[in-house]
Design a protein around this motif. Structure first.
Motif, PDB file in Angstrom:
ATOM      1  N   VAL A   1       0.860  -1.180   0.000  1.00 54.37           N
ATOM      2  CA  VAL A   1       0.000   0.000   0.000  1.00 54.37           C
ATOM      3  C   VAL A   1       0.898   1.232   0.000  1.00 54.37           C
ATOM      4  O   VAL A   1       1.746   1.386   0.893  1.00 54.37           O
ATOM      5  CB  VAL A   1      -0.933   0.024   1.221  1.00 54.37           C
TER       6      VAL A   1
ATOM      7  N   PHE B   1      -2.717   0.410  -4.486  1.00 56.24           N
ATOM      8  CA  PHE B   1      -2.592  -0.973  -4.016  1.00 56.24           C
ATOM      9  C   PHE B   1      -1.849  -1.795  -5.065  1.00 56.24           C
ATOM     10  O   PHE B   1      -2.215  -1.794  -6.241  1.00 56.24           O
ATOM     11  CB  PHE B   1      -3.976  -1.557  -3.744  1.00 56.24           C
TER      12      PHE B   1
ATOM     13  N   GLY C   1     -12.447  -7.107  -0.594  1.00 59.79           N
ATOM     14  CA  GLY C   1     -12.207  -5.798  -0.006  1.00 59.79           C
ATOM     15  C   GLY C   1     -13.377  -4.888  -0.299  1.00 59.79           C
ATOM     16  O   GLY C   1     -14.373  -5.283  -0.906  1.00 59.79           O
TER      17      GLY C   1
ATOM     18  N   TYR D   1      -7.227   1.520   4.375  1.00 65.69           N
ATOM     19  CA  TYR D   1      -7.138   0.135   3.913  1.00 65.69           C
ATOM     20  C   TYR D   1      -7.463  -0.814   5.048  1.00 65.69           C
ATOM     21  O   TYR D   1      -7.493  -0.444   6.228  1.00 65.69           O
ATOM     22  CB  TYR D   1      -5.741  -0.156   3.357  1.00 65.69           C
TER      23      TYR D   1
ATOM     24  N   LEU E   1      -4.042  -6.781   1.488  1.00 64.84           N
ATOM     25  CA  LEU E   1      -4.454  -5.460   1.927  1.00 64.84           C
ATOM     26  C   LEU E   1      -5.278  -4.831   0.814  1.00 64.84           C
ATOM     27  O   LEU E   1      -4.894  -4.888  -0.359  1.00 64.84           O
ATOM     28  CB  LEU E   1      -3.229  -4.593   2.251  1.00 64.84           C
TER      29      LEU E   1
ATOM     30  N   PRO F   1      -8.780  -1.724  -0.097  1.00 64.46           N
ATOM     31  CA  PRO F   1      -9.471  -0.543   0.421  1.00 64.46           C
ATOM     32  C   PRO F   1     -10.464  -0.881   1.530  1.00 64.46           C
ATOM     33  O   PRO F   1     -11.110  -1.929   1.511  1.00 64.46           O
ATOM     34  CB  PRO F   1     -10.197   0.008  -0.808  1.00 64.46           C
TER      35      PRO F   1
END
Length: 231
Positions: free
Chosen positions: A73, A83, A104, A183, A202, A204
């Motif tokens: 990130v 990302f 996500g 995130y 990872l 949003p």
């Protein structure tokens, strides 16, 4: 990490042609596919990024694939986050990985640009001319709900375009430049004809609901003006 920083430095110094936004329900394709007319193209290379905010290297679990998925990130020029992902398959794994679908909270956020940096090592498709071995996906797409995915082999018309992600292969770094300011931890689903795998990534975080923002303010001791009025 050192290898990634070297790759990013080289990409930032080299000029790239930006592909443009990736709205929900659309797809972009690798440039220079011989004999094909898929469009629009995604960006080949890496966008300028700011400071590294966080990273994660997670094993692939709960399925047939074995290896690791890396997430990075970065701060970006939109005052938000970019990302970055890379898939590394072990020498002993399910024979072919076709698709990676990112979970996500992508809905509601803009993807200003997306692409892949051609830094991977993958396999050719049956010796065909229209193929590559640099780990770039055939297409980067975004579902109607906002979540993105990558397809390494051509899922459209069966023609021999794309690449094979097999045992010991590594994808290129593929990425999404967004306006998401936060995130969270999510998962990526890996797929090939019924074979599946999962890994943590990872991604949003969700847009906070107005009620959640109000509760956060109250938790910080910030009382709305209307609440202080007395009869």
């Amino acid at each position: 990490m050192r290898k990634l920083c070297g790759v990013l430095a080289a990409c930032v110094l080299a000029p790239i042609a930006l592909a443009g936004p990736l709205p929900p329900g659309t797809a972009q394709y690798k440039d220079l596919i011989p004999g094909a007319s898929y469009s629009p193209d995604y960006t080949l290379g890496f966008p300028p990024v700011g400071a590294l905010v966080d990273s994660l290297s997670a094993p692939i679990t709960l399925g047939f694939f074995h290896g690791t998925v890396e997430s990075y990130v970065y701060a970006n020029g939109h005052g938000a986050l970019t990302f970055v992902y890379r898939i590394l398959l072990d020498p002993v794994t399910q024979p072919i990985l076709d698709r990676a679908s990112l979970a996500g909270n992508w809905a509601g956020w803009t993807i200003f640009d997306t692409g892949s940096d051609s830094s991977g090592a993958s396999g050719a498709i049956g010796g065909a001319v229209a193929t590559w071995t640099d780990g770039d996906p055939f297409q980067i797409e975004r579902g109607a709900g906002g979540a993105p995915a990558v397809e390494f082999a051509n899922p459209i018309d069966g023609s021999p375009n794309g690449t094979i992600m097999g045992p010991g292969h590594t994808s290129a770094y593929f990425w999404f430049e967004t306006d998401a300011p936060r995130y969270t931890r999510a998962t990526v689903g890996l797929l090939d004809h019924g074979a599946v795998g999962l890994a943590d990534i990872l991604a949003p975080a969700a847009i906070p609901a107005p009620a959640a923002v109000l509760l956060g303010l109250l938790g910080l001791g910030v009382t709305p003006r209307l609440a202080r009025r007395r009869a």
